[in-house]
Structure formats: C-alpha cells, structure tokens
Scaffold this active site. Structure first.
Site, PDB file in Angstrom:
ATOM      1  N   ASP A 245       0.816  -1.193   0.000  1.00  0.00           N
ATOM      2  CA  ASP A 245       0.000   0.000   0.000  1.00  0.00           C
ATOM      3  C   ASP A 245       0.858   1.255   0.000  1.00  0.00           C
ATOM      4  O   ASP A 245       1.923   1.273   0.626  1.00  0.00           O
ATOM      5  CB  ASP A 245      -0.847  -0.027   1.283  1.00  0.00           C
ATOM      6  N   GLU A 287       0.317  -0.778  -5.037  1.00  0.00           N
ATOM      7  CA  GLU A 287      -0.804   0.144  -5.102  1.00  0.00           C
ATOM      8  C   GLU A 287      -0.215   1.523  -5.296  1.00  0.00           C
ATOM      9  O   GLU A 287       0.346   2.106  -4.378  1.00  0.00           O
ATOM     10  CB  GLU A 287      -1.638   0.106  -3.819  1.00  0.00           C
TER      11      GLU A 287
END
Ligand SMILES: Nc1ncnc2c1ncn2[C@@H]1O[C@H](COP(=O)(O)OP(=O)(O)OP(=O)(O)O)[C@@H](O)[C@H]1O
Ligand SMILES: [Mg+2]
Lengths: 609, 448
Positions: A245, A287
């Site tokens: 992330d 991401e």
C-alpha cells in the site's frame, strides 16, 4: 513522566496473544512474535506465473462470514466459505488488512504487524485459512502498509519516549515543520500539514497520510530490515503475497515532491529480492494510484522481466470503462489502453471495476485530470458518483445487461481481474437510503455478504442488533430476494453467469497473457479487440472480443483480414460463425451485448477450446 | 481468357464508358447528359496479364468538359482496377520506388520509407473520389475528377506536415501526371488511421442517445457530446493556426469584404429564383449579409479547409483529425485556392452540428418534443465547439463570437447553398436548412 508507560500500552485486546512489545530485551529491543512460534501452512504447488491468469477476489474479513456469532466476520468464517469461492472459480483472495489496529483508517493504521485484529481471530486462524484455501488451490494475499504505522504501534511509542533508544530513529522527526515543503498534502480535508508536533518527544513527526499515521524512516537501515522481516514473518507462515500500500512515499528528499524517488524503487528491489531468493512464487502487487506510464516504474527493470513488483493496479481504466458506456463511445477505453505502455515480461496489471474505495479521478497528468473532470463535471449523474463509494449494480442502475457487459470487459481486457465480494450476485449499497444516515459513506459498500434469506442474511447467528453493519433490506437489493442461495438455485442468475464466464476465461490463456490489439472499426459504440497467445503446441490461441457500449443494437464491420479463412467460434455456446472472408466481418450486437469468439485457423484441426 | 493488348483494352473500355461512367458514385456530372468521352492519355502500368492501364478521359457535357481519372484492367468481371486488390498493390510499390512511367510520376514524401507488398482494398463508404487502403498503414486517394495543377489537398497537407501539425493524417506520397501541359496531382498517399471514426458517426451516436431519453436534457444524458465538440473546436483552430504559420495571413480590405458580401447576395438571388420556399427570408438574409460589412477591425484571410463538416473530421485515439483539404468539390478551383476567412470553416462546422441534430427527424412525423431536443443538442454542441475554437484560436483570428455578424453571414450563406442542394437532391431534407435560416435570422447576432 511517560517512563513507566509500556510500549504496548496502546494495543487493545492483545493481552492474551503474542504481540510486539510484550517484553523488552536487555538490548532495549522489543520482543516480537516469530513465525517459528506458529504452525505454517502447506503451500500450493509452485507455479511461477500463476498471478498472470488468476482471478482475484477482494473480500473484507469483517463482511464475509461470522463464525463465532459476535456479529463481526472473521477468518474462520471466511475459511468456512471457501467451497463457494472455489466453485465460483476464484484463484486468489485479496484481504484488506486484518492486523491489530485502532481502526481509525479501516485497518490501514497498523499497530502491530505481527498480530491479528482480535475480532477477526488469531495468527493461528489465519494459518488455518491459508491451509484450507491452499488445499483448494486458492491463494491468499493481503495488504501491507510499508510507509507508516499507527501511532499506537509500540515502535512509535518507544520512538517518542526514548529518542536515543533503538527506535528513536524509526520515524521522521524534526525540530521544525519546514522540511520537504514541496510534498503535497494528500488528505487536504483533514490535515493541514505533513508535520505534527508530538508533545512527548517535543519534536515534529512526518506523515503523508493522517496525523495518527507517522511515516517510517526508511533512511534508517534498521527500519528497512524490520520491514523485510515483517514480510518474512507472513511469508514463512505461507502467505502468497502482498498488496503493498502507498508505495510511492517511502523516502523523502528536499526539493522533490517526495514521491516515486529512486531510493523508494531501490527498497522495492530489495523486497523483491527477498521474495525471489527466499520465497519464489509469491507476489508483490503495487498500489500506486498514478498514470500507467508512471506506474510501470514499479515493475522495475524490463530487461530482466521486472525486478520490483509483479503486479500493479491499473487505476485509470476503471472510470473510463464507466465513461465509455455512458458516452456509448469506445474512445475513453481505447485511448487509455493506447497510452498504457508495455510492461516487463514477468509482470501483469490488476484491473477492477469496483473495490472498497470510492470512484476516484485521482490521476496524475494534468491533461488527463482536465479531460476526466471536463467530461464528468458536464454530467451531473457521473459527477454525483465521484468521491463516494458505490457498488457495481447500483452504479449501473441494476441493469443486468450492463452488469454482464462490464464483467465481460473486466474478464477480457488485459490484466488480471479483481472482483469485489458480492458483486457476483449484484449486491447493493447503502447510498441515499434515508434510514441509514448514520452509516458512514465508507461503510456503504461494506455491508454483510448476503448468503441466504434467513436472519442476518445467513452471515451471522448473532442478535441482529449486534451485527457490525445492518444487512441490506430494501426491496431491490435486500437479502430476502438477493442472496447466494437463491442464485445458486437459479441457473440463469448473475452468479451462475459470472461463474460460467470465469470458466470460459480460464479455458483460453489468451485472456491471461495474450497480446492486445484494439481493432477500431467505424462504429464508435463498438469496442472490439483481439487477444492473441502462442500456445506451446505452436498454434495460436486467438480470442476476439466485441462489446456494444450502446444500449441500442449496433452493427459493426471488423477488419479481420489477418484471419482470412478462420472460423469464429462463440465461446459460451460453441456455435460456429461464418468463416472470415474477403469482406470486412459483419456482426450485429444487441444493446449492451458482447461476444467472445475463438478464431480457429483454417488449418488448425484441433478442437476449438 | 484470351490475352488482351493494352490498346485493345482501352478501346474496349472507351466503348463502354458512356454507359458505365454516369453510373459511378464519384461521377460529378450526373445533372446533365454526357455528350462524348475521349481518351486524353493512357499509360500502361502493367503489360502482362492482368493488364493495368492508367487512363485519363475527357468527358464532354453541355457547357463543360472535364477530365476524369480511371484505372482499368482486363480482369474478368471488373474493368475498374481500383477494386482489384492484386493490382492496386502495384501503385504503392511504384510510389515506394519513386518510379516514373511514361510521364506519370510516383513519389514518396522526403524522408518517408514505405512498406511495400501490401494488398490494396477499396474503402466501402460513399465518396467523390476513390480511396484504397493498404494493410492498416496507408490510404491512397485517387482523385476522379481532375483539376489542372497541384491539388490543394496535397498542397495544404504538405504545408501542414512541414509545420508539424498534429491534427492531420500525414501525407506520405503522391502521383502526378501531365495534363494539357500542367503538372497535375492525380493521387495522394496518406497515413491510414485504422481506429478512426468520422465525426458524423460520433455526433449522431450522441443525438440518438438524446432522442431516446425524451425527458432528459442534452446536458444530462450519457451520450453528451459537448466534451468532444469542444476538443474538435480546439483541433480546427489549431489547424488554422498551423496553416497561418505555414502559408501566412493577410488582412481583407473593404473591397474584399464587399465582394464577399456581393457573392452571398447573388447566390441568394439565384437560389430564391428556383426555391420559392426561401422567399419569406430574403429581406432578413439580405440584411444579415449587409451587416457582415460592419466589422470592428480587420478580417484575417488565409488558407482554410474550405469544406469543413463533421464528415471531414476523424476521431482517433490521438484526438481529432481533419481530412480532405480539397475544398468544396462543386466550386471552381480559382475560388477554392483563394484566401478566405477561417470563420467560413467555423460556420461550416456549425451548420454540420445543426444537420447532425436534425437528421433523425427528417422524414418523420412532426414531433414537438424531439424537435426541441434536437435544437437543444445543436445549441449545446455549437456553443462547445465555438468555445473550444476560441480557446485555441490564433491571435489574427481570435474568438469567433466577437465577429458575430460575419460568422452569421457565413453560416446563412452556407445554409442558402444547402437549400439549393437539398431542393435539387433531397427535397425532404429542405426543412433542415430552412428552419435554421428561420431561426438564425429570427434570433439576430451579437456583435461585440
Ligand atoms: N487517413 C485516413 N484514415 C482513416 N480513414 C480515412 C482516412 N482518410 C479518409 N478516410 C476515410 O475515407 C473517407 C473518404 O475520404 P476523403 O474525404 O478524403 O475522400 P473524398 O473522396 O474526398 O470523400 P467525400 O467525397 O466524401 O468528400 C472518409 O470519410 C474517411 O472515412
Ligand atoms: Mg471528403
């Protein structure tokens, strides 16, 4: 004064389970749970490129199934539903974070990388889930936030009280709040600066996201090691990979916007090396909500087939699919795919229609943002959907044809498809329902999975008042009518249809790794493309996908001259269409209709597959 | 099949032409009988079977004599060699070689390398010339009715390429012959855009969407075109700016403007003589034309497209392109190469938006709701187009809305031309230009 505060004081509910900081060693280091303390899961037989053809399924542990009747979904509950996911054809689960967390940012605020959020279960339960999934050939990946931790993490607690101790330099501290002034503030609504003053330590700490999520200091080699060890902890237990992330923000440098810095890429290469050397077959998915030409940087060096992340999400494709169907024009999709660069051999895009986030237009080039905003802003209905979370079915006004068309594109455009739990049965969301004002918008798409028409939709045996979010009860999307059980019993349901399409997709590796050619054509409402894959037997597997983005029936003439004399075989029914001849190939499609064909060469006597 | 000598072939074809030629879509003289056809030049491009001959004939009709280009063969069922893929590939090879055959010169543009050995396939859409696509790379336009000298299509494309214009299909080669002592363009090779959709198809997709949503407004329906219209306006303005950069601009003087207005008035007089439906609007039209003389400052004139409408623009993944810079095929070449105001192109496009909006209504029973919707679509997209144009317009041209009188006069002039055309060819479409004239003259123009 804070001296006696324990480093794990801010961790809740972990009293009886192993966790970080339950003790401090003589060297001042926090004691952390080790993988050897647990049983590890048996792996799925190793297959290097499994992720290139896999169908991913994003499932929220909280929302899927409650095994202990406390009203909240958990890891054991999810494990009990694996037969369903196997039947559907899912190859890999993506679980958003299930770590210990104060839950101020949906679990992305991790307070202990080595403990499971107690309401979801334990590390042992996770290993059980892994074992059960692997037994069915299903892999599991989860989110890992490298960039920051929760401020409740024992590392941060140690860092603030003991600047000279081993954790003193784990975060980015500064005497003033003037450094890195060129970095934008991401959450402009809630944060006024990327620096927040900590009265305990008497310094400012750096955070790219919320002020309760201090950024880790990757300049510190110990931090790098600690994060690599975090990866190893879960990989040792048997996890199949991570969605990393917020990767663009790991490092800071004065005079830059502190995004995508070379050293950030260097660290990702280190992560990749750990995977390649110690855990081959596991994947890293980046991401990075950026323009495709920038995102490809996260695949790393193309000459060696990629040496950073194996996968990355293709963000701009999704809003453009919506726009194309709304405009009845293929150009929004064709354009973005034309601007998507080649990716290294060993890599794959992840594509999706919906996930737990809102429909964002956060795109990086100004030109694209202008283009998208100009188009969306002109259209009140599309504008209304920006920045809020909606599910696929309500976004498409519950129109079955459009749901099928969208899913068909998801399953056939280049990239591995990521389904969002519940969309396979056309679940609804909680937007615009007067009686649910209290339901915060981020929860709109996180309601319990609808299994049966029974109490709590079969999600939990708890008292309905204890359920973490009420199940959807309206006449259209309510669980009484819309649930897995009902759709299993109906061969023509969206669920059966979705399963069938996944099955067809898997019969043709062209969908997974075939090259992509936009076939253009004179009808702007028809998007036609070819996926072509060289089979190991030397024959080509050529798949032709034709999508009518308009609600009206449309004709299209395709230039298939390269496939002269081939027979198009429709893939869901096996019907053989007229052979490709000298003239442009004429097809007619019903409103929002689509076709998948295999083009079987004249000399190819092998059975159409 | 017996072997045909090229000369026999020409004789054979000449004998059949009086019947064959008038039946061709691209034949421009359908309004009057063909009195005679004579060969002007025949060049043998291939003498073995199947024979390929380049033939220019002169077609005589009452009041006119015009040269036409043919490509003929002895192929069993088709004299028209443009339709025979095995033969047209030879044209591309000749261009790639830079060959000259008996005065017919095949050339590629400087620093262009062409791939050869591709089959040629004629395009299927109706057109006034004949275009052949090679692979998915090239398109060769063979001009049918020839005009002596360099064809403006080639001249303007070359000029635009030189200044790096991004909104055209790049010119890659040409075929020229000698005709009556003039070097004459007979063909142009360009980059082919396999993903292209013409503006008319794009726009009517949007209109269809609106018409199906009787209770939603043009800005509310999914198929809204305003974003595209705006980007199209920008593309047109940028092509004008490139033409200006490449070939210059001038200021029209009062006399030029006077002459322009006089031409408008005399067109009006001619048309109204045969179309009585136009009569009620004559006073208002005359007044609008006269007002065009009241321009606040100098009017820039330059090379323009000359026949711009939605069918002359292509939407590709790279954005909007303009094609076919030949000018209005009906008007004399001298008029076509004259320097003119870019607002003529803007007006042409505005008229085209009106047509796109109304085309679904033609021949249908009167429906007030749909008529209102059509008007709404047209307004919205005309405004967006003009807005886009203004954003990218060069300084000399400026914001078209600041030249309301002139723009309106150009638009009305075009509409008067359409009245004549529809009256002669498609009577049920006559209401489209007539209702536009009624509306435009009724609304007045804003001159700032
Ligand atoms: N470069 C190109 N790439 C793709 N398609 C093209 C290209 N050029 C032309 N076309 C297609 O061919 C059609 C005819 O082209 P063009 O307008 O140049 O010919 P024309 O004979 O002048 O036609 P018309 O009589 O309609 O003006 C266009 O409408 C377009 O659909
Ligand atoms: Mg044309």
């Amino acid at each position: 004064m804070q001296e006696e505060a324990r480093p794990d004081a801010a961790l809740v509910g972990l009293e009886n389970v192993p966790h970080t900081g339950e003790a401090i060693g003589a060297d001042g280091l926090l004691v952390e749970p080790q993988a050897e303390d647990f049983r590890s899961a048996k792996l799925v037989p190793r297959e290097r490129d499994w992720f290139k053809g896999a169908v991913f399924y994003e499932v929220l542990v909280r929302a899927f199934s409650d095994s202990n009747g406390d009203g909240t979904g958990d890891l054991r509950g999810l494990a009990s539903r694996l037969d369903y996911l196997e039947w559907l054809g899912v190859d890999c689960l993506w679980l958003p974070p299930f770590y210990a967390s104060p839950l101020r940012d949906g679990g992305y605020d991790i307070s202990d990388f080595r403990a499971v959020l107690p309401e979801f279960g334990s590390v042992e339960d996770f290993v059980y889930l892994l074992d059960e999934a692997h037994r069915r050939g299903i892999r599991v990946i989860t989110d890992l936030v490298l960039n920051h931790t929760s401020d409740a993490h024992p590392w941060f607690q140690q860092s603030r009280i003991d600047p000279d101790g081993p954790y003193g330099d784990y975060y980015v501290w500064s005497d003033d709040d003037q450094r890195y002034a060129d970095a934008r503030i991401i959450f402009v609504d809630t944060e006024s600066s990327n620096w927040t003053y900590d009265p305990v330590r008497g310094q400012f700490y750096w955070h790219r996201f919320f002020s309760h999520q201090p950024d880790l200091n990757f300049e510190n080699p110990h931090v790098q090691e600690a994060m690599l060890d975090t990866l190893r902890f879960w990989l040792d237990l048997g996890i199949d990979g991570f969605r990393l992330d917020a990767v663009p923000y790991l490092f800071e440098a004065e005079g830059t916007n502190c995004e995508n810095l070379p050293r950030t890429h260097d660290f990702l290469k280190r992560c990749r090396k750990v995977v390649d050397d110690e855990y081959p077959g596991r994947v890293l998915l980046a991401e990075a909500n950026q323009w495709p030409s920038d995102v490809v940087e996260y695949f790393g060096n193309a000459e060696v087939g990629g040496d950073e992340c194996h996968m990355a999400f293709h963000f701009p494709l999704m809003p453009r699919i919506f726009m194309a169907v709304r405009r009845e024009s293929r150009f929004p999709i064709s354009e973005i795919l034309a601007q998507t660069p080649q990716i290294p051999d060993g890599c794959q895009w992840g594509i999706f229609l919906r996930n737990h986030d809102e429909l964002t237009l956060e795109m990086v080039t100004d030109e694209e943002r202008d283009y998208m905003y100009a188009e969306y802003a002109k259209d009140p209905r599309m504008k209304a959907n920006i920045g809020i979370r909606r599910r696929l079915a309500p976004l498409l006004e519950n129109d079955r044809n459009q749901q099928e068309l969208f899913t068909a594109m998801l399953l056939s455009l280049p990239g591995s498809p990521v389904l969002y739990y519940g969309d396979e049965i056309g679940m609804g969301d909680k937007i615009g329902m007067g009686d649910n004002i209290w339901l915060g918008d981020r929860d709109a798409v996180r309601t319990p999975m609808q299994w049966t028409p029974d109490r709590n939709a079969g999600f939990s045996s708890c008292d309905p008042g204890r359920i973490y979010l009420p199940v959807i009860m309206d006449p259209v999307y309510g669980y009484q009518a819309l649930n897995v059980e009902a759709q299993l019993n109906n061969q023509s349901s969206l669920l059966h249809w979705t399963r069938r399409m996944i099955e067809v997709r898997k019969q043709h590796h062209a969908f997974a790794e075939g090259d992509f050619t936009d076939l253009g054509g004179s009808n702007p409402s028809v998007l036609a493309y070819r996926r072509r894959w060289l089979r190991p037997d030397g024959h080509e597997d050529v798949v032709l996908c034709v999508n009518n983005l308009s609600r009206f029936p449309q004709p299209v003439e395709l230039d298939l001259s390269e496939h002269h004399s081939s027979r198009p075989v429709e893939l869901t029914g096996g019907v053989v269409f007229p052979t490709v001849g000298d003239l442009p190939y004429l097809l007619t499609l019903p409103g929002h209709g689509f076709y998948w064909f295999q083009l079987v060469e004249a000399g190819d006597d092998s059975e159409p597959r | 099949m017996d072997v045909t000598e090229p000369h026999d072939l020409v004789d054979k074809v000449m004998a059949e032409l009086p019947e064959w030629l008038p039946a061709q879509r691209w034949f421009g003289g359908k309004d009057r009988p063909v009195t005679s056809i004579r060969p002007l030049r025949a060049v043998v491009l291939r003498s073995e079977e199947p024979v390929l001959v380049h033939l220019v004939v002169e077609v005589a009709q009452p009041d006119r004599q015009e040269p036409y280009q043919l490509l003929i063969t002895d192929h069993v069922d088709n004299y028209d060699a443009t339709q025979v893929p095995e033969l047209t590939g030879a044209l591309l090879d000749l261009i790639a070689e830079g060959a000259e055959v008996d005065g017919l010169r095949f050339a590629h543009e400087p620093d262009v390398e062409l791939q050869t050995g591709l089959r040629g396939r004629p395009i299927t859409s109706e057109q006034s010339n004949t275009s052949i696509v090679f692979g998915s790379q090239y398109i060769l336009k063979l001009f049918r009715k020839l005009t002596y000298g360099d064809n403006p299509d080639l001249v303007l494309h070359r000029a635009l390429r030189q200044v790096g214009c991004e909104h055209i299909a790049q010119p890659l080669g040409s075929i020229t012959g000698r005709l009556d002592g003039h070097t004459t363009t007979v063909g142009m090779l360009q980059q082919f855009m396999p993903d292209a959709v013409d503006g008319w198809a794009m726009a009517t997709t949007s209109v269809r969407d609106l018409m199906a949503e009787a209770d939603l407004h043009a800005d509310e329906v999914g198929g809204d075109f305003a974003g595209e219209a705006q980007r199209l306006g920008q593309a047109v303005a940028s092509v004008h700016a490139d033409l200006e950069r490449a070939l210059g601009t001038q200021s029209a003087n009062a006399e030029n403007i006077e002459r322009t207005v006089r031409a408008m008035v005399s067109r009006l007089d001619a048309v109204v003589a045969s179309v009585p439906e136009l009569r009620p609007y004559v006073p208002a039209l005359r007044e609008a034309f006269e007002q065009a003389k009241e321009t606040p400052d100098a009017v820039a004139v330059q090379h323009i497209h000359g026949d711009l409408h939605l069918g002359q623009v292509l939407r590709t993944v790279q954005g909007w392109l303009l094609i076919d810079f030949e000018g209005e095929p009906g008007s004399p070449i001298a008029e076509r190469v004259e320097l003119r105001s870019p607002l003529r192109d803007v007006a042409g496009m505005l008229r085209s938006f009106d047509y796109a909006a109304h085309q679904l209504l033609v021949g249908q029973p009167e429906d007030h709701q749909l008529t209102v919707r059509a008007l709404e679509w047209s307004r919205r997209n005309r405004a967006a187009f003009t807005e886009g144009y203004a954003e990218a317009a060069s300084e000399s041209v400026g914001d078209p809305r600041k030249r309301g009188y002139l723009l309106r006069a150009f638009e009305l002039d075009k509409a008067v031309y359409e009245v004549a055309y529809e009256h002669a060819n498609r009577p049920e479409w006559l209401t489209v230009p007539l209702s536009s004239i009624a509306r435009i003259t009724g609304e007045g123009a804003v001159q700032s």
